[in-house]
Write an enzyme that holds these catalytic residues in place. Structure first.
Site, PDB file in Angstrom:
ATOM      1  N   HIS A  59     -37.611  27.269  43.561  1.00  8.06           N
ATOM      2  CA  HIS A  59     -36.828  26.469  44.504  1.00  8.06           C
ATOM      3  C   HIS A  59     -37.634  26.104  45.755  1.00  8.06           C
ATOM      4  O   HIS A  59     -37.213  25.236  46.515  1.00  8.06           O
ATOM      5  CB  HIS A  59     -35.571  27.237  44.932  1.00  8.06           C
ATOM      6  CG  HIS A  59     -34.620  27.492  43.807  1.00  8.06           C
ATOM      7  ND1 HIS A  59     -33.407  26.863  43.697  1.00  8.06           N
ATOM      8  CD2 HIS A  59     -34.721  28.292  42.726  1.00  8.06           C
ATOM      9  CE1 HIS A  59     -32.798  27.272  42.585  1.00  8.06           C
ATOM     10  NE2 HIS A  59     -33.582  28.137  41.985  1.00  8.06           N
ATOM     11  N   ASP A 130     -28.420  28.750  42.859  1.00  9.00           N
ATOM     12  CA  ASP A 130     -28.276  29.655  41.719  1.00  9.00           C
ATOM     13  C   ASP A 130     -27.095  30.603  41.882  1.00  9.00           C
ATOM     14  O   ASP A 130     -27.047  31.651  41.234  1.00  9.00           O
ATOM     15  CB  ASP A 130     -29.558  30.483  41.537  1.00  9.00           C
ATOM     16  CG  ASP A 130     -30.698  29.681  40.936  1.00  9.00           C
ATOM     17  OD1 ASP A 130     -30.517  28.492  40.662  1.00  9.00           O
ATOM     18  OD2 ASP A 130     -31.782  30.266  40.763  1.00  9.00           O
ATOM     19  N   HIS A 168     -29.866  24.525  37.722  1.00  3.53           N
ATOM     20  CA  HIS A 168     -30.423  24.729  36.387  1.00  3.53           C
ATOM     21  C   HIS A 168     -29.507  24.117  35.334  1.00  3.53           C
ATOM     22  O   HIS A 168     -28.284  24.102  35.484  1.00  3.53           O
ATOM     23  CB  HIS A 168     -30.591  26.225  36.071  1.00  3.53           C
ATOM     24  CG  HIS A 168     -31.668  26.889  36.868  1.00  3.53           C
ATOM     25  ND1 HIS A 168     -32.980  26.916  36.468  1.00  3.53           N
ATOM     26  CD2 HIS A 168     -31.614  27.555  38.050  1.00  3.53           C
ATOM     27  CE1 HIS A 168     -33.700  27.580  37.367  1.00  3.53           C
ATOM     28  NE2 HIS A 168     -32.886  27.981  38.334  1.00  3.53           N
TER      29      HIS A 168
END
Length: 256
Positions: A59, A130, A168
């Site tokens: 990231h 995330d 993701h």
């Protein structure tokens, strides 16, 4: 607001966004610099800032190359050395007229994780990094299940039409697990079919919506009897609190 996915690595998305008709653009979680530079050039955009959700290298790895190409503000948790504009819970980030984000601290995956809740278009949007995935949540690398439960609770309280941009393309794997937990959920069954079709056509499954996550994501449904019963059966234990249910489901997913 226009939001464009930049696929990278095996399954990452960096999110490039800008106001319609404007050339100044911002990128979220650039784990590599070259894909971002290529996307900017392809759309004739100029990078005006970088937003980061947490410190993991997939990231943050591209920040250096992007700053070498042009100095811009880097917004994110104060734990990241390259961040020039540190952000904390409740901060309001104004990037341009009508382009504003509220900062939400969401520890669990990491202790420094933040999310960005925006109001720059026809529907609100969330860059969740995330923490919240389509059909899932992040692994507990640093934080506790109780922290993740509280963090997901903050996100679950946002408006149902919020568009969820996570970092993701994990959706099909997450939904396969969700079906193992809650096989009789018709909304989940229908979603899995739709998302399979998108991936067959090589389309992203994102963004999701918060309403869809509330209906199909087991990590936002730890208060539902179907999830509680499945978690207790798998853990072979009585789980008295929703955070305990989430912990059991997360441990189940880790070994799935």
């Amino acid at each position: 607001m226009q939001v464009h996915p930049i696929p990278a690595f095996e399954d990452n998305y960096f999110w490039l966004f800008h106001q319609q008709g404007q050339r100044q653009a911002f990128v979220v979680d650039p784990g590599a610099g070259q894909p971002v530079l290529a996307a900017l050039a392809a759309r004739d955009l100029t990078l005006a800032g970088i937003l980061v959700t947490h410190h993991h290298g997939d990231h943050t790895g591209g920040i250096g190359q992007l700053l070498a190409a042009g100095r811009v503000p880097v917004y994110g948790p104060p734990s990241i050395a390259q961040v020039s504009r540190p952000l904390r819970e409740g901060d309001c980030l104004t990037l341009a007229e009508g382009l504003e984000f509220e900062v939400i601290e969401v520890p669990g995956h990491t202790l420094d994780h933040i999310a960005y809740f925006g109001h720059g278009g026809d529907a609100p949007l969330l860059f969740s990094g995330d923490t919240l995935f389509a059909g899932g949540c992040g692994r507990l690398f640093e934080g506790s299940a109780a922290q993740m439960f509280d963090s997901l609770g903050k996100l679950a309280a946002l408006p149902g039409d919020t568009r969820v941009y996570c970092a993701h393309e994990y959706t099909l794997a997450n939904l396969r697990f969700a079906l193992a937990v809650e096989p009789d959920n018709p909304a989940l069954q229908a979603r899995f079919t739709r998302e399979q079709a998108k991936r067959r056509d090589q389309h992203p499954t994102l963004p999701s919506t918060l309403a869809l996550e509330l209906a199909t994501n087991p990590f936002l449904r730890s208060h539902q009897p179907s999830i509680i019963n499945a978690a207790q059966a798998h853990a072979r234990a009585t789980l008295a609190e929703p955070a305990e249910v989430l912990a059991a489901v997360r441990a189940w997913k880790d070994g799935f």
